[in-house]
Design a protein around this motif. Sequence first.
Motif, PDB file in Angstrom:
ATOM      1  N   ARG A  30       0.837  -1.205   0.000  1.00 26.83           N
ATOM      2  CA  ARG A  30       0.000   0.000   0.000  1.00 26.83           C
ATOM      3  C   ARG A  30       0.878   1.264   0.000  1.00 26.83           C
ATOM      4  O   ARG A  30       0.533   2.268  -0.628  1.00 26.83           O
ATOM      5  CB  ARG A  30      -0.908  -0.043   1.225  1.00 26.83           C
ATOM      6  N   LEU A  31       2.003   1.206   0.699  1.00 23.43           N
ATOM      7  CA  LEU A  31       2.921   2.357   0.708  1.00 23.43           C
ATOM      8  C   LEU A  31       3.570   2.549  -0.664  1.00 23.43           C
ATOM      9  O   LEU A  31       3.775   3.689  -1.110  1.00 23.43           O
ATOM     10  CB  LEU A  31       4.006   2.150   1.772  1.00 23.43           C
ATOM     11  N   GLU A  32       3.902   1.455  -1.324  1.00 21.84           N
ATOM     12  CA  GLU A  32       4.473   1.534  -2.682  1.00 21.84           C
ATOM     13  C   GLU A  32       3.467   2.187  -3.626  1.00 21.84           C
ATOM     14  O   GLU A  32       3.814   3.055  -4.432  1.00 21.84           O
ATOM     15  CB  GLU A  32       4.851   0.141  -3.185  1.00 21.84           C
ATOM     16  N   GLU A  33       2.219   1.755  -3.520  1.00 23.40           N
ATOM     17  CA  GLU A  33       1.152   2.312  -4.360  1.00 23.40           C
ATOM     18  C   GLU A  33       0.976   3.804  -4.071  1.00 23.40           C
ATOM     19  O   GLU A  33       0.769   4.615  -4.984  1.00 23.40           O
ATOM     20  CB  GLU A  33      -0.149   1.557  -4.080  1.00 23.40           C
ATOM     21  N   SER A  34       1.074   4.167  -2.789  1.00 22.88           N
ATOM     22  CA  SER A  34       0.939   5.562  -2.391  1.00 22.88           C
ATOM     23  C   SER A  34       2.042   6.415  -3.007  1.00 22.88           C
ATOM     24  O   SER A  34       1.809   7.538  -3.476  1.00 22.88           O
ATOM     25  CB  SER A  34       0.975   5.666  -0.871  1.00 22.88           C
ATOM     26  N   ARG A  35       3.265   5.884  -3.027  1.00 27.75           N
ATOM     27  CA  ARG A  35       4.388   6.617  -3.627  1.00 27.75           C
ATOM     28  C   ARG A  35       4.186   6.819  -5.127  1.00 27.75           C
ATOM     29  O   ARG A  35       4.507   7.887  -5.672  1.00 27.75           O
ATOM     30  CB  ARG A  35       5.702   5.862  -3.404  1.00 27.75           C
ATOM     31  N   LYS A  36       3.653   5.798  -5.781  1.00 26.24           N
ATOM     32  CA  LYS A  36       3.475   5.882  -7.237  1.00 26.24           C
ATOM     33  C   LYS A  36       2.373   6.870  -7.619  1.00 26.24           C
ATOM     34  O   LYS A  36       2.493   7.615  -8.591  1.00 26.24           O
ATOM     35  CB  LYS A  36       3.136   4.501  -7.801  1.00 26.24           C
ATOM     36  N   THR A  37       1.293   6.871  -6.852  1.00 26.53           N
ATOM     37  CA  THR A  37       0.135   7.702  -7.202  1.00 26.53           C
ATOM     38  C   THR A  37       0.160   9.083  -6.551  1.00 26.53           C
ATOM     39  O   THR A  37      -0.554   9.985  -6.981  1.00 26.53           O
ATOM     40  CB  THR A  37      -1.165   7.002  -6.779  1.00 26.53           C
ATOM     41  N   GLY A  38       0.966   9.218  -5.473  1.00 20.66           N
ATOM     42  CA  GLY A  38       0.973  10.487  -4.750  1.00 20.66           C
ATOM     43  C   GLY A  38      -0.205  10.626  -3.809  1.00 20.66           C
ATOM     44  O   GLY A  38      -0.421  11.698  -3.223  1.00 20.66           O
ATOM     45  N   ARG A  39      -0.985   9.546  -3.654  1.00 21.15           N
ATOM     46  CA  ARG A  39      -2.155   9.600  -2.764  1.00 21.15           C
ATOM     47  C   ARG A  39      -1.760   9.138  -1.374  1.00 21.15           C
ATOM     48  O   ARG A  39      -1.303   8.017  -1.195  1.00 21.15           O
ATOM     49  CB  ARG A  39      -3.277   8.699  -3.283  1.00 21.15           C
TER      50      ARG A  39
END
Length: 413
Positions: A30-39
């Motif tokens: 989830r943190l990786e996804e957050s970094r990619k999307t900026g969310r």
Amino acid sequence: MLAFLPVDEQMDLLQKGAAEIIRVADLRERLEESRKTGRPLRVKAGFDPTAPDLHLGHTVLMRKLRHFQQLGHTVIFLIGDSTALIGDPTGRNVTRKPLTRAEIDKNAETYKQQVFRILDLEKTEVRYNSEWLDKLSYAGMIGLSAKVTLSQMLDRKEFLTRFRAEQDISLHELLYPLAQGYDSVALNSDVELGGTDQKFNLLMGRELQRDYGQKPQIVLMTPILEGLDGVQKMSKSLNNAIGINEPASEMYGKLMSISDELMWKYWELLTDLRGSEIEALKEDVVAGRAHPMDVKKRLARTITAGFHGEAAAVSAGENWARMFQQKEATEDLEEVAVAFTDVAGSEPNQIRLPKLLMVMGLAASGAEANRKIAEKAVKVDGEVVGGAVISVGALPAQIMVRLGKRAKVAMVS
């Protein structure tokens, strides 16, 4: 688009002091996804305003919220004004006494005033679960209840223990885990924080989110913080708590009274030091490069400064040093050996002050002792005491007692 730290750096801070994460791999993803999307992740922790004052045990979760906040994620401080009407059954073998809405609202206001000593007011989303729970219709509550079976509810330790002991379980108590779980649905949370004793409720949020078509939240649980006695959960009712509204000198003094062993858990759960920094401190102590007393002073100053400011913390430390370390504070004071059983109160680690005064020879009778306490003539460790009981941390304990101009040191064991 927000720029977040590398995931490894985030995990280093977020895993510090975590007793269990369900699941670590999911949090990393989830943190990786957050970094990619900026969310930023939506991170919630709920607090039922069942009492007006918070102690350091309550702040363990708040500090972990702060860590997420420092990393740029959205923190939701959830006030359970509706769930407080039920009363969390966690750790209870009897049904909680219900609070009135007026009591809940009053306590909620004090919570808001206290929590922003830790969290950033401008970056915190404050929500009340009455926003959605009070709007659930009869049909909505039936639909929510239909998602869980009675056998699932009886898997909960507290309910199962009471059921087997043929103790009452009120029907409304079974609604509490559902209500807390529905909070996660209403807020569409990515992460929920809670103590290890909250595991059943936290997992209920994951299940309900799946039922409502949401990605199940990650659950991050923090350990239960022991109080000054180093044994039982910090609790005002057990007289082993440090309130966050206590004066700086009292907070500092209580922190200095904890055992060297417990000190490390306080470093881990009540400060922002990373795990690697705490390990370095431990290594310094083991190697003899640092004295445990000096490390504990730093801990007391760090925590006290967080609630009262650096100047107040330094002043509290200086006062403590004058009281306990400088020769003039203790020279020529008679030491009196006191058996704890002779002065023990009705609660663990509690001492009856009138009895202590008599055993130490500072009062001739219980009546005299009570009168002097009422006159505010008694000081314990430099602080005026107005009650009939005092609490101590781990035994043996050294307590300086002063009545007027006479002072002695009780060596309690």
